[in-house]
Design a protein around this motif. Sequence first.
Motif, short mmCIF file in Angstrom:
data_model
loop_
_atom_site.label_atom_id
_atom_site.label_comp_id
_atom_site.label_asym_id
_atom_site.label_seq_id
_atom_site.Cartn_x
_atom_site.Cartn_y
_atom_site.Cartn_z
N GLN A 20 8.44 -29.27 -45.27
CA GLN A 20 7.09 -28.86 -45.66
C GLN A 20 6.21 -28.91 -44.42
N TRP A 21 5.44 -27.86 -44.21
CA TRP A 21 4.57 -27.73 -43.04
C TRP A 21 3.12 -27.76 -43.49
N TYR A 22 2.35 -28.71 -42.96
CA TYR A 22 0.92 -28.81 -43.25
C TYR A 22 0.14 -28.28 -42.05
N CYS A 23 -0.99 -27.68 -42.32
CA CYS A 23 -1.80 -27.05 -41.28
C CYS A 23 -3.02 -27.90 -40.96
N ILE A 24 -3.26 -28.10 -39.66
CA ILE A 24 -4.48 -28.76 -39.20
C ILE A 24 -5.32 -27.74 -38.45
N LYS A 25 -6.58 -27.70 -38.79
CA LYS A 25 -7.54 -26.81 -38.13
C LYS A 25 -8.33 -27.65 -37.12
N THR A 26 -8.29 -27.26 -35.86
CA THR A 26 -9.01 -27.96 -34.79
C THR A 26 -10.04 -27.00 -34.22
N ILE A 27 -11.31 -27.43 -34.22
CA ILE A 27 -12.39 -26.61 -33.69
C ILE A 27 -12.94 -27.26 -32.43
N LEU A 28 -12.86 -26.52 -31.33
CA LEU A 28 -13.41 -26.97 -30.06
C LEU A 28 -14.70 -26.20 -29.81
N ASN A 29 -15.84 -26.91 -29.86
CA ASN A 29 -17.14 -26.30 -29.66
C ASN A 29 -17.31 -25.99 -28.18
N ASN A 30 -17.53 -24.72 -27.85
CA ASN A 30 -17.66 -24.31 -26.45
C ASN A 30 -18.98 -24.74 -25.82
N ASN A 31 -20.00 -25.03 -26.62
CA ASN A 31 -21.32 -25.39 -26.08
C ASN A 31 -21.39 -26.85 -25.66
N ASP A 32 -20.96 -27.77 -26.54
CA ASP A 32 -21.10 -29.19 -26.21
C ASP A 32 -19.77 -29.93 -26.06
N GLY A 33 -18.64 -29.24 -26.24
CA GLY A 33 -17.33 -29.84 -26.03
C GLY A 33 -16.83 -30.74 -27.15
N THR A 34 -17.54 -30.77 -28.27
CA THR A 34 -17.09 -31.62 -29.38
C THR A 34 -15.85 -31.01 -30.04
N ILE A 35 -15.04 -31.91 -30.61
CA ILE A 35 -13.81 -31.50 -31.29
C ILE A 35 -13.90 -31.96 -32.73
N LYS A 36 -13.58 -31.06 -33.66
CA LYS A 36 -13.57 -31.39 -35.08
C LYS A 36 -12.21 -30.99 -35.63
N ARG A 37 -11.55 -31.89 -36.37
CA ARG A 37 -10.23 -31.60 -36.93
C ARG A 37 -10.27 -31.86 -38.43
N GLU A 55 11.89 -22.70 -41.08
CA GLU A 55 11.31 -22.40 -39.78
C GLU A 55 9.85 -22.83 -39.73
N LYS A 56 9.42 -23.37 -38.59
CA LYS A 56 8.02 -23.76 -38.40
C LYS A 56 7.16 -22.51 -38.34
N PRO A 57 6.06 -22.48 -39.12
CA PRO A 57 5.14 -21.34 -39.03
C PRO A 57 4.52 -21.27 -37.63
N LEU A 58 4.13 -20.09 -37.22
CA LEU A 58 3.51 -19.93 -35.91
C LEU A 58 2.12 -20.53 -35.90
N ASP A 59 1.78 -21.22 -34.82
CA ASP A 59 0.43 -21.73 -34.64
C ASP A 59 -0.47 -20.56 -34.29
N GLY A 60 -1.77 -20.73 -34.49
CA GLY A 60 -2.69 -19.63 -34.22
C GLY A 60 -3.96 -20.09 -33.54
N VAL A 61 -4.66 -19.14 -32.91
CA VAL A 61 -5.92 -19.41 -32.22
C VAL A 61 -6.90 -18.30 -32.59
N PHE A 62 -8.16 -18.70 -32.84
CA PHE A 62 -9.22 -17.74 -33.13
C PHE A 62 -10.41 -18.12 -32.25
N GLU A 63 -10.88 -17.19 -31.43
CA GLU A 63 -11.96 -17.49 -30.49
C GLU A 63 -13.22 -16.70 -30.80
N THR A 64 -14.36 -17.39 -30.69
CA THR A 64 -15.67 -16.75 -30.71
C THR A 64 -16.43 -17.28 -29.50
N THR A 65 -17.65 -16.81 -29.29
CA THR A 65 -18.44 -17.31 -28.16
C THR A 65 -18.87 -18.76 -28.39
N GLU A 66 -18.96 -19.18 -29.65
CA GLU A 66 -19.41 -20.53 -29.96
C GLU A 66 -18.28 -21.57 -29.96
#
Length: 89
Positions: A20-37, A55-66
Amino acid sequence: MRGQCLENEMEYKGWRECPQWYCIKTILNNNDGTIKRELVSDEKTKIPIVIQGTEKPLDGVFETTEATTYYTYHRGYEEDIRQLVTARI
């Protein structure tokens, strides 16, 4: 001690057969460098989303300016929680 070893062996066998594969969402704020998981959960039921497969699902990345958002998959719920705790230290 022996009971714990047997329990771990059975859990490992189950993961090998169909993990079983669980997903963690990690947000790296580009303005102040804070990390939220957070553990990714269904919006209505709040139950963690799990993908079961050999099979392990593929990891993903989504980028915005923020912010940059990473979606990573971890084998088993306990591994997910360990990743979340590590991020808070």
